[in-house]
Scaffold this motif. Structure first.
Motif, PDB file in Angstrom:
ATOM      1  N   UNK A 172       0.814  -1.218   0.000  1.00  0.00           N
ATOM      2  CA  UNK A 172       0.000   0.000   0.000  1.00  0.00           C
ATOM      3  C   UNK A 172       0.848   1.268   0.000  1.00  0.00           C
ATOM      4  N   UNK A 173       2.140   1.152   0.066  1.00  0.00           N
ATOM      5  CA  UNK A 173       2.994   2.336   0.037  1.00  0.00           C
ATOM      6  C   UNK A 173       3.107   2.864  -1.394  1.00  0.00           C
ATOM      7  N   UNK A 174       3.194   4.167  -1.517  1.00  0.00           N
ATOM      8  CA  UNK A 174       3.294   4.804  -2.823  1.00  0.00           C
ATOM      9  C   UNK A 174       4.659   5.483  -2.956  1.00  0.00           C
ATOM     10  N   UNK A 175       5.410   5.114  -3.973  1.00  0.00           N
ATOM     11  CA  UNK A 175       6.708   5.733  -4.191  1.00  0.00           C
ATOM     12  C   UNK A 175       6.517   7.085  -4.883  1.00  0.00           C
ATOM     13  N   UNK A 509       8.515   7.926   4.315  1.00  0.00           N
ATOM     14  CA  UNK A 509       9.730   7.211   4.714  1.00  0.00           C
ATOM     15  C   UNK A 509      10.746   7.338   3.588  1.00  0.00           C
ATOM     16  N   UNK A 510      11.950   7.690   3.969  1.00  0.00           N
ATOM     17  CA  UNK A 510      13.077   7.804   3.043  1.00  0.00           C
ATOM     18  C   UNK A 510      13.939   6.548   3.207  1.00  0.00           C
ATOM     19  N   UNK A 511      14.068   5.737   2.158  1.00  0.00           N
ATOM     20  CA  UNK A 511      14.724   4.433   2.238  1.00  0.00           C
ATOM     21  C   UNK A 511      15.925   4.421   1.299  1.00  0.00           C
ATOM     22  N   UNK A 512      17.063   4.018   1.831  1.00  0.00           N
ATOM     23  CA  UNK A 512      18.243   3.776   0.988  1.00  0.00           C
ATOM     24  C   UNK A 512      18.085   2.412   0.320  1.00  0.00           C
ATOM     25  N   UNK A 524       3.442   6.675   3.273  1.00  0.00           N
ATOM     26  CA  UNK A 524       2.971   5.535   4.078  1.00  0.00           C
ATOM     27  C   UNK A 524       1.756   5.975   4.870  1.00  0.00           C
ATOM     28  N   UNK A 525       0.976   5.027   5.381  1.00  0.00           N
ATOM     29  CA  UNK A 525      -0.183   5.385   6.213  1.00  0.00           C
ATOM     30  C   UNK A 525       0.230   6.143   7.464  1.00  0.00           C
ATOM     31  N   UNK A 526      -0.673   6.904   8.013  1.00  0.00           N
ATOM     32  CA  UNK A 526      -0.372   7.728   9.178  1.00  0.00           C
ATOM     33  C   UNK A 526      -0.012   6.875  10.382  1.00  0.00           C
TER      34      UNK A 526
END
Length: 586
Positions: A172-175, A509-512, A524-526
């Motif tokens: 469900x996360x959106x990039x 969220x910032x992901x390497x 991401x959801x709250x």
């Protein structure tokens, strides 16, 4: 007295005696004959007129007149000396000396090189250097092509296991965006004004200068501080930052650990993540509970591949837990624990009353990013000392050696004689960790950063360690030495802040990326990463946890069966180490 001229042979073909002369036996005056002379015969004197003292009155007999030709009856001192000289005559031996037999002494004797041999050695070294340079060029081109194609980054890790993401990406996360590290290297931003100190909290103990004299021959055993508590509190859980946010002191809030991860992102290889919350016109940079940012990586940028199994004491996860445990204990051992402390405006905001806490002070500082945007960060300093007659702040960190086979440099042998080579190796293998420590020291305004060199007592014993050396560096000078540009650091932070300020309110969220040199931003959801947030948990064997007592005992028993000489405290010692490791993660 008549002189008898003998007949000389006639040579009709030229001068000198004939080719095959017939040498007659010439009769002497005493009636004897003289034969031919061989080339091998030694020729002496023909006559000695000085040895007869009565020569002025020569005898009338013929025997006396011929005595000058007779050396057999000569007993004079001159003839004795001549005979002695003749007896000392030796033929020079031109043969080479005998070659020694094969043996230990002969085998290790180094014969001096002849000039032509030395030239050949120089040429051979040049050829080897050319081959090595060509190999590095090929490897560099291969790495560039792999990065361009999205197939890798940094050093050659072709045999390395597939790295995993620090957080599971949910469906469900959106990039929203994808930022390659190549764009980070071009960024530059200079903070217009020096940082402003808003508040000091906590208490600091003084640094023990006796540790500056520690060396491999005079090492110190690393102690365990089980009763002192360490806090790894994220940004939104900090009551002081919440107070500043309510007072509108700034628009962006973070900690020095989170900012250093952003500033040194291009040097990172392992995956990490930062939670970003946009609340109104404010921006909070957070970290998850149990985040990878709470642990210290080991050999992250090394070309040597670490074991993949998590239960191995030299795996990336086990070494990260060990390094965090070492750093916490090292930062407390090098202090003067005499009760003399330097207190500040407020006590430690995270400690309970009567709780024993580690020596740490929190410095809340504010930077101006632009005309309307300010950033407040909580920075840490670990000790205080007299620097040039003034009180200065110190940061304390420790590099750890687990096995010299992986680094190729034995600290016990090289720290005193080749300290630069040891530091260069660590800069190659732990470039990201050292850069983050330097960035944190610069953010905190520390006057000195102390780097400790801690090694295992035995390569297969990850519970007991010794301090081999402690070296101090000025943060600005060390940043220049490791090529850490402060303008580029702030340029990366400014670009991320500007990008996030354009987002809507919510959580991100910032992901390497674990395999590519880039970061991704997901919406991401709250309620993501909250206690009641339902997500697919990681498998049990991949969860971050310290080794249990039974696992530690099994590890020690396995090491002993391999024939390794280990001096490990079994029982209580392992229980203490596991508690320390648990406290490190907590």
């Amino acid at each position: 007295m008549a002189f008898d001229i003998r007949v000389a042979p006639y040579n009709p073909d030229g001068w000198g005696p004939p080719d095959s002369p017939v040498v007659p036996l010439l009769p002497r005056s005493d009636g004897s004959t003289a034969g031919g002379v061989s080339r091998s015969d030694k020729l002496g004197r023909i006559a000695d007129w000085t040895r007869n003292t009565n020569f002025t009155n020569p005898p009338r007999s013929g025997a006396g007149r011929d005595a000058v030709f007779d050396f057999a009856l000569d007993d004079s001192a001159a003839l004795a000396a001549a005979a002695e000289n003749d007896s000392s005559f030796r033929l020079v031996d031109g043969k080479p000396p005998p070659r020694p037999k094969f043996g230990p002494r002969w085998r290790f004797q180094q014969r001096p090189l002849l000039p032509q041999r030395r030239d050949e050695e120089v040429e051979a070294r040049k050829r080897e250097a050319e081959k090595e340079r060509a190999r590095r060029d090929r490897q560099y081109n291969l790495n560039r092509s792999s990065v361009a194609g999205g197939g890798g980054q940094g050093p050659n890790r072709r045999d390395a296991p597939t790295l995993k993401s620090s957080v599971d990406i949910q469906p469900e996360w959106t990039m929203l965006d994808q930022i390659p590290f190549s764009t980070f290297s071009k960024l530059s931003f200079s903070v217009p004004d020096p940082p402003e100190d808003l508040l000091f909290c906590g208490a600091l103990e003084f640094y023990d200068k006796s540790f500056d004299r520690v060396n491999p021959k005079n090492d110190r055993r690393l102690e365990r501080f089980k009763t002192r508590n360490f806090f790894e509190v994220t940004t939104t859980d900090d009551p002081v930052i919440r107070r500043f946010a309510n007072e509108d002191k700034a628009a962006v809030f973070a900690t020095d650990a989170i900012l250093s991860a952003l500033m040194c992102a291009p040097r990172s290889v392992y995956s990490w993540d930062i939670v970003i919350q946009r609340v109104g016109n404010k921006l909070f940079f957070d970290k998850r509970d149990g985040s990878q940012l709470d642990l210290l990586s080991v050999n992250e940028t090394s070309s040597e591949v670490l074991p993949e199994a998590k239960e191995d004491i030299n795996s990336a996860h086990s070494l990260a837990v060990e390094a965090t445990y070492i750093n916490q204990n090292f930062s407390q051992q090098v202090l003067l624990r005499d009760g003399n402390k330097v207190t500040f405006d407020e006590p430690n905001p995270f400690a309970s009353e009567g709780e024993e806490i580690a020596s740490v002070a929190y410095r809340y500082r504010r930077w101006k990013l632009d005309q309307d945007t300010y950033l407040i960060a909580r920075c840490e300093v670990h000790s205080v000392a007299d620097v040039r007659g003034q009180r200065g702040f110190l940061t304390l960190n420790a590099l750890n050696e687990f096995d010299s086979k992986y680094s190729g440099v034995d600290w016990r042998q090289k720290l005193e004689t080749q300290r630069g080579a040891v530091l260069a190796t660590e800069l190659k293998n732990n470039a990201n960790k050292l850069a983050k420590w330097t960035a944190q020291a610069l953010l905190a305004g520390a006057d000195l950063m102390k780097l400790g060199y801690v090694s295992r007592v035995h390569p297969r014993d990850h519970f007991n360690h010794v301090i081999l050396s402690v070296i101090g560096h000025k943060p600005k000078d060390f940043a220049a030495q490791i090529n850490l540009n402060t303008s580029n650091m702030w340029g990366i932070v400014k670009s991320i802040v500007d990008l996030c300020m354009k987002l809507n309110e919510g959580k991100y969220v910032l992901v390497k990326d674990p395999m590519k040199p880039q970061v991704r931003i997901y919406e991401v959801p709250v309620d993501a990463f909250e206690n009641d947030y339902m997500e697919e948990p990681l498998p049990e064997e991949e969860q971050v946890r310290p080794p249990t007592e039974d696992e530690a005992a099994d590890t020690v028993a396995e090491n002993r069966t391999e024939g390794e000489a280990i001096d490990v405290e079994v029982g209580a010692g392992e229980d203490d180490a596991n508690k320390d490791a648990s406290d490190s993660i907590a």
